[in-house]
Scaffold this motif. Sequence first.
Motif, PDB file in Angstrom:
ATOM      1  N   GLY A  49     109.902 106.540  76.963  1.00  6.60           N
ATOM      2  CA  GLY A  49     110.983 106.187  77.741  1.00  6.60           C
ATOM      3  C   GLY A  49     111.207 107.015  79.005  1.00  6.60           C
ATOM      4  N   MET A  50     110.860 108.181  78.919  1.00  7.20           N
ATOM      5  CA  MET A  50     111.169 109.063  80.142  1.00  7.20           C
ATOM      6  C   MET A  50     110.032 108.721  80.883  1.00  7.20           C
ATOM      7  SD  MET A  50     112.581 112.822  78.441  1.00  7.20           S
ATOM      8  CE  MET A  50     111.437 112.791  77.104  1.00  7.20           C
ATOM      9  N   ILE A  51     108.825 108.477  80.327  1.00  3.52           N
ATOM     10  CA  ILE A  51     107.605 108.139  81.337  1.00  3.52           C
ATOM     11  C   ILE A  51     108.000 107.255  81.970  1.00  3.52           C
ATOM     12  CG2 ILE A  51     105.221 107.255  81.378  1.00  3.52           C
ATOM     13  CD1 ILE A  51     105.263 110.374  81.032  1.00  3.52           C
ATOM     14  N   PHE A  52     108.809 105.960  81.636  1.00  2.00           N
ATOM     15  CA  PHE A  52     108.862 104.810  82.233  1.00  2.00           C
ATOM     16  C   PHE A  52     110.006 104.992  83.216  1.00  2.00           C
ATOM     17  CE2 PHE A  52     106.626 102.564  78.701  1.00  2.00           C
ATOM     18  CZ  PHE A  52     105.617 101.935  79.710  1.00  2.00           C
ATOM     19  N   ARG A  53     110.937 106.110  82.929  1.00  2.00           N
ATOM     20  CA  ARG A  53     111.885 106.406  83.683  1.00  2.00           C
ATOM     21  C   ARG A  53     111.179 106.824  85.017  1.00  2.00           C
ATOM     22  NH1 ARG A  53     116.102 109.149  79.812  1.00  2.00           N
ATOM     23  NH2 ARG A  53     117.185 107.230  79.155  1.00  2.00           N
ATOM     24  N   CYS A  54     110.249 107.758  84.956  1.00  2.00           N
ATOM     25  CA  CYS A  54     109.574 108.477  86.196  1.00  2.00           C
ATOM     26  C   CYS A  54     108.723 107.024  86.856  1.00  2.00           C
ATOM     27  CB  CYS A  54     108.455 109.267  85.444  1.00  2.00           C
ATOM     28  SG  CYS A  54     109.165 111.144  84.974  1.00  2.00           S
ATOM     29  N   GLN A  65      97.044 111.471  74.959  1.00  2.00           N
ATOM     30  CA  GLN A  65      97.308 111.067  73.763  1.00  2.00           C
ATOM     31  C   GLN A  65      96.390 111.938  72.764  1.00  2.00           C
ATOM     32  OE1 GLN A  65      97.271 106.756  73.326  1.00  2.00           O
ATOM     33  NE2 GLN A  65      99.462 106.807  72.849  1.00  2.00           N
ATOM     34  N   PHE A  66      96.830 112.733  71.824  1.00  2.00           N
ATOM     35  CA  PHE A  66      96.027 113.737  71.136  1.00  2.00           C
ATOM     36  C   PHE A  66      95.246 113.092  69.939  1.00  2.00           C
ATOM     37  CE2 PHE A  66      97.507 116.632  73.954  1.00  2.00           C
ATOM     38  CZ  PHE A  66      96.745 117.813  73.914  1.00  2.00           C
ATOM     39  N   ILE A  67      96.062 112.210  69.266  1.00  2.00           N
ATOM     40  CA  ILE A  67      95.716 111.674  67.853  1.00  2.00           C
ATOM     41  C   ILE A  67      95.507 110.236  67.946  1.00  2.00           C
ATOM     42  CG2 ILE A  67      96.348 111.476  65.533  1.00  2.00           C
ATOM     43  CD1 ILE A  67      95.823 114.383  66.064  1.00  2.00           C
ATOM     44  N   LYS A  68      96.294 109.263  68.446  1.00  2.00           N
ATOM     45  CA  LYS A  68      96.211 107.956  68.228  1.00  2.00           C
ATOM     46  C   LYS A  68      94.860 107.050  68.314  1.00  2.00           C
ATOM     47  CE  LYS A  68     101.168 107.745  68.342  1.00  2.00           C
ATOM     48  NZ  LYS A  68     102.293 107.685  68.915  1.00  2.00           N
ATOM     49  N   GLY A  69      93.922 107.716  69.210  1.00  2.00           N
ATOM     50  CA  GLY A  69      92.815 106.885  69.365  1.00  2.00           C
ATOM     51  C   GLY A  69      92.716 105.741  69.639  1.00  2.00           C
ATOM     52  N   GLY A  70      91.668 104.990  68.962  1.00  2.00           N
ATOM     53  CA  GLY A  70      91.603 103.361  69.492  1.00  2.00           C
ATOM     54  C   GLY A  70      92.589 102.495  69.091  1.00  2.00           C
ATOM     55  N   MET A  71      93.791 103.029  68.308  1.00  2.00           N
ATOM     56  CA  MET A  71      94.809 102.190  67.808  1.00  2.00           C
ATOM     57  C   MET A  71      95.378 101.414  69.052  1.00  2.00           C
ATOM     58  SD  MET A  71      96.975 104.612  65.073  1.00  2.00           S
ATOM     59  CE  MET A  71      98.236 103.409  65.303  1.00  2.00           C
ATOM     60  N   ASP A  72      95.919 100.205  68.758  1.00  2.00           N
ATOM     61  CA  ASP A  72      96.482  99.499  69.823  1.00  2.00           C
ATOM     62  C   ASP A  72      97.871 100.144  70.204  1.00  2.00           C
ATOM     63  OD1 ASP A  72      96.976  97.335  71.426  1.00  2.00           O
ATOM     64  OD2 ASP A  72      97.937  96.067  69.848  1.00  2.00           O
ATOM     65  N   CYS A  73      98.088 100.051  71.403  1.00  2.07           N
ATOM     66  CA  CYS A  73      99.376 100.741  71.849  1.00  2.07           C
ATOM     67  C   CYS A  73     100.010  99.996  73.225  1.00  2.07           C
ATOM     68  CB  CYS A  73      98.829 102.129  72.338  1.00  2.07           C
ATOM     69  SG  CYS A  73     100.118 103.089  73.022  1.00  2.07           S
ATOM     70  N   GLY A  74     100.863  99.432  72.995  1.00  2.00           N
ATOM     71  CA  GLY A  74     101.585  98.649  73.796  1.00  2.00           C
ATOM     72  C   GLY A  74     101.761  99.399  75.376  1.00  2.00           C
ATOM     73  N   GLU A  75     102.211 100.562  75.064  1.00  2.00           N
ATOM     74  CA  GLU A  75     102.566 101.593  76.189  1.00  2.00           C
ATOM     75  C   GLU A  75     101.190 101.680  77.267  1.00  2.00           C
ATOM     76  OE1 GLU A  75     105.267 103.083  72.894  1.00  2.00           O
ATOM     77  OE2 GLU A  75     103.183 102.306  73.211  1.00  2.00           O
ATOM     78  N   ARG A  76     100.271 102.067  76.396  1.00  2.00           N
ATOM     79  CA  ARG A  76      98.955 102.183  77.149  1.00  2.00           C
ATOM     80  C   ARG A  76      98.596 101.039  78.025  1.00  2.00           C
ATOM     81  NH1 ARG A  76      95.498 104.305  73.112  1.00  2.00           N
ATOM     82  NH2 ARG A  76      94.865 101.977  72.695  1.00  2.00           N
ATOM     83  N   ASP A  77      98.737  99.832  77.196  1.00  2.00           N
ATOM     84  CA  ASP A  77      98.337  98.833  77.720  1.00  2.00           C
ATOM     85  C   ASP A  77      98.829  98.213  79.012  1.00  2.00           C
ATOM     86  OD1 ASP A  77      96.508  98.461  75.648  1.00  2.00           O
ATOM     87  OD2 ASP A  77      97.561  96.793  74.755  1.00  2.00           O
ATOM     88  N   LEU A  78     100.493  98.511  79.002  1.00  2.00           N
ATOM     89  CA  LEU A  78     101.191  98.264  80.126  1.00  2.00           C
ATOM     90  C   LEU A  78     100.950  99.138  81.143  1.00  2.00           C
ATOM     91  CD1 LEU A  78     103.909  96.526  81.366  1.00  2.00           C
ATOM     92  CD2 LEU A  78     105.232  98.053  80.158  1.00  2.00           C
ATOM     93  N   LYS A  82      99.437  97.965  84.824  1.00  2.00           N
ATOM     94  CA  LYS A  82     100.459  97.617  85.848  1.00  2.00           C
ATOM     95  C   LYS A  82     100.916  99.007  86.877  1.00  2.00           C
ATOM     96  CE  LYS A  82     101.651  93.302  84.648  1.00  2.00           C
ATOM     97  NZ  LYS A  82     101.384  92.141  85.384  1.00  2.00           N
ATOM     98  N   PHE A  83     100.926 100.222  86.098  1.00  2.00           N
ATOM     99  CA  PHE A  83     101.313 101.464  86.778  1.00  2.00           C
ATOM    100  C   PHE A  83     100.071 102.277  86.997  1.00  2.00           C
ATOM    101  CE2 PHE A  83     104.945  99.267  84.513  1.00  2.00           C
ATOM    102  CZ  PHE A  83     105.356  98.966  85.542  1.00  2.00           C
ATOM    103  N   SER A  84      98.964 102.391  86.785  1.00  2.00           N
ATOM    104  CA  SER A  84      98.086 103.264  86.782  1.00  2.00           C
ATOM    105  C   SER A  84      97.763 103.910  88.172  1.00  2.00           C
ATOM    106  CB  SER A  84      96.595 102.498  86.548  1.00  2.00           C
ATOM    107  OG  SER A  84      96.397 101.657  87.435  1.00  2.00           O
ATOM    108  N   ASP A  85      98.552 103.265  89.376  1.00  2.00           N
ATOM    109  CA  ASP A  85      98.667 104.232  90.225  1.00  2.00           C
ATOM    110  C   ASP A  85      99.455 105.253  90.252  1.00  2.00           C
ATOM    111  OD1 ASP A  85     100.731 102.174  90.186  1.00  2.00           O
ATOM    112  OD2 ASP A  85     100.937 102.211  92.272  1.00  2.00           O
ATOM    113  N   VAL A  86     100.633 105.347  89.486  1.00  2.00           N
ATOM    114  CA  VAL A  86     101.692 106.194  89.271  1.00  2.00           C
ATOM    115  C   VAL A  86     101.325 107.090  87.902  1.00  2.00           C
ATOM    116  CG1 VAL A  86     104.221 106.559  89.093  1.00  2.00           C
ATOM    117  CG2 VAL A  86     103.108 104.592  90.236  1.00  2.00           C
ATOM    118  N   CYS A  87     100.841 106.191  87.122  1.00  2.00           N
ATOM    119  CA  CYS A  87     100.633 107.284  85.592  1.00  2.00           C
ATOM    120  C   CYS A  87      99.498 107.202  85.298  1.00  2.00           C
ATOM    121  CB  CYS A  87     101.602 106.664  84.650  1.00  2.00           C
ATOM    122  SG  CYS A  87     101.554 107.374  83.164  1.00  2.00           S
TER     123      CYS A  87
END
Length: 202
Positions: A49-54, A65-78, A82-87
């Motif tokens: 939530g704070m990352i999306f505020r930034c 991400q230290f642990i989650k690995g190849g798991m599907d992750c909506g935040e990562r996909d988004l 859409k925001f790889s230029d900022v994050c």
Amino acid sequence: MTVDPDRHASKMAKKKAARDKIMATKTDKKGLIIVHTGKGKGKSSAAFGMIFRCIAHGMKCAVVQFIKGGMDCGERDLINAKFSDVCAFYTMGEGFTWETQDRTRDVEMAQAAWEKSKELIRDPSNTMVLLDEINIAIRYDYVDANEVVKFLAEEKPEMTHVVLTGRNAKDELLEIADLVTEMELIKHPFRSGIKAQQGVEY
């Protein structure tokens, strides 16, 4: 219940005056060390939530991400779509420790994630760096807690926020943190046989 509007307005005016007086004393700014820990759900969710505020404010930020690995992750996909230029987003783990079953490899991946984290934190153009599930890596001694504390104390730029998530945060981290939130588990659907669901957990 009937409330007298004039009495309510007077009461709220006094509250506002008291609040304004307190707020007038809060003038400092600094980059915060933020820890989200505890057995309850929502540690990573709150951090994202704070990352999306930034991102919404156009502030450069990063996630490791230290642990989650190849798991599907909506935040990562988004973020990547859409925001790889900022994050910047780095998934360095290969999954939960009981999935990998290879301690040597887990340590190597966690160390690589920590090196990337240090690089991102040292970059003063990053407003916030999220170290997702680093507390788990520290708990299993994949990353040394004292090294993390020393680095944050000595090398974190003054205005950079660093967020560390994961249950069982070490006392050393809690001591240097500016903001600590412990998520308390009261009830969880997993205990009723309900699996993790898209949009809620990932």
